[in-house]
Write an enzyme that holds these catalytic residues in place. Structure first.
Site, PDB file in Angstrom:
ATOM      1  CB  CYS A   1      -0.947  -0.010   1.189  1.00 20.38           C
ATOM      2  SG  CYS A   1      -0.116  -0.098   2.789  1.00 20.38           S
ATOM      3  CB  THR A   2       0.154   4.872   0.055  1.00 24.28           C
ATOM      4  OG1 THR A   2      -0.948   4.687  -0.830  1.00 24.28           O
ATOM      5  CG2 THR A   2       0.898   6.148  -0.311  1.00 24.28           C
TER       6      THR A   2
END
Length: 298
Positions: free
Chosen positions: A177-178
């Site tokens: 994810c980010t």
């Protein structure tokens, strides 16, 4: 050198007094002219803040002086403009909303894979690679070969797992994810569901882009970030991209050919949910912005 420093951080830790921490933390950030958003919950802290080098250092030092946050790590990038309008410190049930406050990485979590080892892991044929982010984020950029769960919000991720993944067949699952926080929750959830070998990219895409050269990278596209930069490129520099003012999702080139797209008003992601009053208000706001831009150009 860009003058604004942007720091992203999170930490899962038991924080029973999180409500009492809100006001002092907000006041200190404001005193350092730092802006951004910090979430506090009983399970920990999650934030992205921006300011001068001195201001960011001061806020991070303020947090780390508490033994609970002494090991807090952060990721940095830079911009030529302030990407936040104000400073907010909010209280939440979860610092990332899986919809399962009972699931916590403080109990169990997947295996962290540092950026330098990520390419080797996801190149293995026996590893299933899953992007845990929302659909519009995946459209902007992702790792080669990653599965897009096509969720509109992270709390839909458990449904995706239930319908598409099986611990008896998918023996090794890698996720990213980010900044790493959604994967913390996602791996904790999957371990609870019986998956045995679950991996996640340590400190997320942002750390990977920081540490892995574009020549060696398996990342494709740009990375969506939740501030006024909208997206960053492989050098963590703001990448030009329009953000829909109504639903705050990125406007891709193919969206602009849709009859549901109108500059400053709507995009295909939100058009069907808007009423006439909302559209008219947005059109008037866009008209005022254009008039202001015309005056400034004279």
């Amino acid at each position: 050198m860009s003058s604004i420093v942007i720091a992203a951080f999170y930490k899962f830790v038991d924080l029973p007094d999180y409500r009492e921490r809100q006001r002092p933390l907000l006041d200190f950030c404001v005193s350092q002219e730092v802006k951004g958003s910090i979430l506090l919950a009983a399970e920990g802290i999650n934030g992205t803040i921006a300011g001068s080098r001195q201001g960011i250092n001061a806020v991070l030092a303020y947090l780390r002086q508490d033994i609970i946050f002494a090991s807090l790590t952060h990721k940095e990038s830079h911009a030529d403009f302030m990407p936040f309008g104000r400073m907010k410190v909010r209280l939440k049930q979860e610092i990332v909303n899986l919809g399962r406050p009972d699931i916590t990485p403080n109990k169990q979590v997947g295996q962290y894979i540092p950026a330098a080892e990520w390419n080797a892991l996801i190149s293995r044929p026996d590893v299933i690679l899953v992007d845990t982010r929302n659909d519009f984020e995946v459209e902007i950029g992702t790792f080669k070969g990653a599965i897009n769960p096509k969720v509109d919000a992270f709390n839909q991720f458990p449904d995706f797992v239930e319908q598409n993944l099986d611990p008896r067949r998918h023996k090794k699952v890698a996720m990213f994810c980010t900044g790493g926080i959604r994967c913390e929750k996602a791996t904790a959830y999957m371990l609870e569901q019986g998956f045995e070998e679950v991996y996640h990219l340590k400190d997320g895409i942002l750390k990977y882009l920081e540490q892995v050269s574009p020549e060696e990278s398996m990342w494709q596209g740009n990375c969506f970030v939740f501030d006024d930069r909208v997206t960053v490129d492989h050098y963590l520099q703001p990448a030009p991209l329009e953000l829909c003012p109504m639903c705050k999702t990125a406007v891709e080139p193919h969206h602009r050919t849709s009859p549901k797209y109108e500059l400053g008003v709507s995009c295909p992601n939100c058009y069907d949910g808007l009423d006439d009053e909302q559209i008219q208000r947005a059109r008037e706001k866009q008209r005022q912005l254009e008039l202001t831009a015309e005056r400034d150009a004279m």
